[in-house]
Structures are given as structure tokens and as C-alpha cells.
Motif scaffolding. Structure first.
Motif, short mmCIF file in Angstrom:
data_model
loop_
_atom_site.label_atom_id
_atom_site.label_comp_id
_atom_site.label_asym_id
_atom_site.label_seq_id
_atom_site.Cartn_x
_atom_site.Cartn_y
_atom_site.Cartn_z
N ALA A 31 0.82 -1.21 0.00
CA ALA A 31 0.00 0.00 0.00
C ALA A 31 0.86 1.26 0.00
CB ALA A 31 -0.92 0.01 1.22
N GLY A 32 2.17 1.10 0.15
CA GLY A 32 3.05 2.25 0.24
C GLY A 32 3.31 2.89 -1.10
N ARG A 33 3.87 4.11 -1.06
CA ARG A 33 4.19 4.80 -2.30
C ARG A 33 5.70 4.86 -2.49
NH1 ARG A 33 2.38 7.37 -6.53
NH2 ARG A 33 3.51 9.12 -7.41
N ASP A 34 6.39 5.76 -1.79
CA ASP A 34 7.84 5.85 -1.94
C ASP A 34 8.50 4.60 -1.37
OD1 ASP A 34 7.35 8.34 -2.96
OD2 ASP A 34 7.79 9.39 -1.10
N PHE A 35 9.68 4.25 -1.92
CA PHE A 35 10.28 2.95 -1.65
C PHE A 35 11.79 3.06 -1.58
CE2 PHE A 35 12.19 -0.97 -3.25
CZ PHE A 35 11.47 -1.98 -2.63
N LEU A 36 12.38 2.42 -0.57
CA LEU A 36 13.83 2.33 -0.46
C LEU A 36 14.19 0.95 0.05
CD1 LEU A 36 16.74 3.49 -0.38
CD2 LEU A 36 16.22 4.33 1.94
N ALA A 37 15.04 0.24 -0.69
CA ALA A 37 15.57 -1.06 -0.28
C ALA A 37 17.08 -0.97 -0.29
CB ALA A 37 15.09 -2.15 -1.24
N ALA A 38 17.72 -1.41 0.79
CA ALA A 38 19.17 -1.24 0.89
C ALA A 38 19.75 -2.25 1.86
CB ALA A 38 19.51 0.18 1.36
N GLY A 39 21.06 -2.45 1.75
CA GLY A 39 21.78 -3.15 2.79
C GLY A 39 21.68 -2.36 4.08
N PRO A 40 21.63 -3.04 5.22
CA PRO A 40 21.41 -2.32 6.49
C PRO A 40 22.51 -1.32 6.82
CG PRO A 40 22.01 -4.62 6.88
CD PRO A 40 21.74 -4.49 5.42
N GLY A 41 23.70 -1.51 6.28
CA GLY A 41 24.79 -0.59 6.58
C GLY A 41 24.71 0.75 5.90
N VAL A 42 23.94 0.85 4.82
CA VAL A 42 23.82 2.13 4.10
C VAL A 42 22.40 2.67 4.08
CG1 VAL A 42 25.82 1.61 2.64
CG2 VAL A 42 23.51 1.05 1.82
N HIS A 43 21.45 1.92 4.62
CA HIS A 43 20.05 2.33 4.52
C HIS A 43 19.81 3.69 5.17
CE1 HIS A 43 15.79 2.61 5.67
NE2 HIS A 43 15.58 2.00 4.52
N ALA A 44 20.30 3.87 6.39
CA ALA A 44 20.03 5.13 7.11
C ALA A 44 20.61 6.33 6.36
CB ALA A 44 20.60 5.05 8.51
N ALA A 45 21.80 6.18 5.84
CA ALA A 45 22.42 7.29 5.11
C ALA A 45 21.66 7.60 3.81
CB ALA A 45 23.88 6.97 4.80
N LEU A 58 18.49 7.01 3.32
CA LEU A 58 17.23 7.61 3.75
C LEU A 58 17.41 9.09 4.08
CD1 LEU A 58 14.24 7.03 4.44
CD2 LEU A 58 14.98 6.52 6.76
N ASP A 59 18.50 9.46 4.70
CA ASP A 59 18.77 10.86 5.02
C ASP A 59 18.83 11.69 3.74
OD1 ASP A 59 18.82 10.48 7.72
OD2 ASP A 59 21.02 10.37 7.88
N VAL A 60 19.47 11.17 2.70
CA VAL A 60 19.58 11.90 1.44
C VAL A 60 18.22 12.07 0.78
CG1 VAL A 60 20.53 11.83 -0.90
CG2 VAL A 60 21.96 11.17 1.06
N LEU A 61 17.45 10.97 0.73
CA LEU A 61 16.20 10.96 -0.04
C LEU A 61 15.03 11.62 0.67
CD1 LEU A 61 16.49 7.33 -1.39
CD2 LEU A 61 16.77 9.43 -2.73
N SER A 62 15.01 11.56 1.98
CA SER A 62 13.87 12.12 2.72
C SER A 62 13.77 13.63 2.59
CB SER A 62 13.95 11.70 4.20
OG SER A 62 15.12 12.20 4.80
N ALA A 63 14.85 14.25 2.17
CA ALA A 63 14.85 15.71 2.01
C ALA A 63 14.34 16.14 0.64
CB ALA A 63 16.26 16.25 2.23
N ILE A 64 14.13 15.21 -0.26
CA ILE A 64 13.72 15.55 -1.62
C ILE A 64 12.23 15.85 -1.68
CG2 ILE A 64 13.63 14.80 -4.02
CD1 ILE A 64 16.47 15.18 -2.88
#
Length: 269
Positions: A247-261, A263-269
Motif C-alpha cells: 500500500a506504500g508509495r515511496d520505496f527504499l531497499a538497501a543493505g542495512p549498513g547504508v540504509h540510514a544514510a 534515507l537521510d539523502v532521499l527524505s529531504a527531496i
């Protein structure tokens, strides 16, 4: 609705679905040419629809019979929540536009979704013969070999991907795609922009790519890869950092070691 445990999915349903998807792959491969088919938009769209119809003819009934009580999500470009229960989300030619242009990046996918969560998926690449599978709680595999996502912890060393989910997205979505690519080109090592989403997400699940993001709610391009990445040890969220579902719209899939970083870049867009 069935309350099957993962063992039932792995031991009983997964082999049946794999057989159906591979059979469909034969049909799609027989339709493949190494030259582009169609010149006008009408002709290209006609080729795309013909692929879909030919492959769905050998998938729909066998999949519904393999899981009694399951339902069929008709529109492969649809998004948003599904009604309760189990639904087949199928892309008979994931990367159809590549197929009709004589390019090799296409696949056949079938994913069973329960209450908006993918619980079983098969992705078959007819040209290479590779088959990616995953079940909820059962892990992710390539031809029986367990998959693991990337162990990288530095976004600056990451190979990252994104793409356009469908033609005719809003101008605002296209703006976000452009700005996000610019941001990730700065933050990451290399950014790939290509279609389809599933063929990038299998690379994330296999640890060859480190992250993939998309601004879209097209379920058929995301559910298979979401389960594969999750079962391979990755992190899949929306761009608010909340767990992603169909049911979600925006999507991010990543290795756990880079996911947070990422997310920080993309959440500001």
C-alpha cells in the motif's frame, strides 16, 4: 483464507509457482527478438500488450489453482492497498519495454501477497535461466543458493539505483526523480537509472548493488524485490523510514549498513 506457515509455502507452493513462471518464461522468450519491434507509439504499445496477453494466458489459471482461495490483481500498473486476503501480483513481462526494443533486461514475476505483505515470490530471467525465489521466513535464493545483501557501511562507496515506474507520471514525480538522482550522485559512488525495478532489486538482494529507491506505488515492480531484499537481510522502508508494504508509495531497499544514510539523502527531496 489459508493460514499456511512458511514450510507450506516452501515445500508445496514454491515449486508449483516456480514451474508456472518458468513455463511462462518459455512463452516470453519465444516472442523475443534482438531487434526493436514497432516504430510508432501505437505499434510499441501493441507489442507490449501482445506480450502480456500471451504470457498471462499460461500463468493465470495455474497460479489460481495452485493457491485455492487466492485472488488476481488485474492491473499490473496499479498501486495502493489491496482488499484483505491473498492476491497474486504478476508481471508477465517485467521490463516489457526492453523486450520489445530487443534488449535483454526483462523477466517474468509472480508474487503472492497476503494483507499487503508479499509472502512468496519467483522471478525468472528466461535469457539466462536464472530463477530468484523467496518466501516469508524462508530466505532468498538464486537457483537454490542463499542470497545476502551488501555488507557496505559507507554510502560513498555504494552502487545505487533508481528508475521510472511507468510512463505518464506527474511532473512533480519527475522533478523528484531528477533531484534525487543529483543528490545520490553526490552522496554515492555510482547511480544507475534504468528499468525495470525488479532487475535492480535482485541485484540488491544478491549484494551486487547496495540500494534502490523509487517514487511510485506500482506494486508489480516492487513486491517481488521487496521480499527478496528483506529475506536476504536487507532493509525495506518508505521514505519516512516506516516499514514498506504494497500500500506504500515511496520505496527504499538497501543493505542495512547504508540504509540510514540513503534515507537521510532521499527524505529531504
Amino acid at each position: 483464507m489459508s493460514t499456511a506457515m512458511p514450510f507450506d509455502l516452501d515445500a508445496t507452493l514454491l515449486p508449483a509457482v516456480t514451474a508456472v513462471v518458468k513455463d511462462a518464461g518459455v512463452t516470453l522468450r519465444e516472442r523475443y527478438t534482438t531487434h526493436a519491434r514497432g516504430v510508432s507509439l501505437k505499434e510499441v504499445v501493441g507489442e507490449i500488450y501482445a506480450n502480456d496477453e500471451a504470457v498471462l494466458a499460461v500463468m493465470r489459471e495455474p497460479l489460481l489453482q495452485a493457491r485455492p482461495g487466492s485472488q488476481w490483481a488485474e492491473d499490473e500498473l496499479a498501486g495502493g492497498a489491496l482488499p484483505p486476503g491473498e492476491w497474486w501480483i504478476v508481471d508477465p513481462a517485467e521490463g516489457n519495454v526492453n523486450h520489445v526494443h530487443g534488449m535483454p533486461d526483462w523477466a517474468v514475476t509472480a508474487t503472492l501477497v497476503r494483507d499487503d505483505q508479499p509472502i512468496l515470490t519467483v522471478v525468472h530471467l528466461p535469457l539466462t535461466g536464472e530463477t530468484y525465489t523467496a518466501t516469508a521466513g524462508g530466505g532468498a535464493h538464486l537457483d537454490g543458493r542463499a542470497l545476502s545483501v551488501s555488507a557496505k557501511s559507507d554510502l560513498g562507496a555504494a552502487l545505487i539505483g533508481t528508475g521510472q515506474a511507468r510512463p505518464g507520471e506527474s511532473t512533480e514525480t519527475f522533478r523528484r526523480i531528477g533531484e534525487s538522482v543529483t543528490a545520490m550522485l553526490t552522496a554515492g559512488l555510482v547511480v544507475r537509472v534504468s528499468v525495470p525495478a525488479t532487475l535492480q532489486l535482485i541485484q540488491v538482494a544478491a549484494g551486487r548493488m547496495d540500494a534502490f529507491w523509487q517514487f511510485s506505488d506500482v506494486r508489480s515492480g516492487l513486491v517481488a524485490g521487496a521480499l527478496l531484499v528483506t529475506e536476504a537481510g536487507g532493509t525495506v522502508t518508505d521514505l519516512d523510514g516506516k516499514p514498506w508494504n504494497a500500500a506504500g508509495r515511496d520505496f527504499l531497499a538497501a543493505g542495512p549498513g547504508v540504509h540510514a544514510a540513503a534515507l537521510d539523502v532521499l527524505s529531504a527531496i
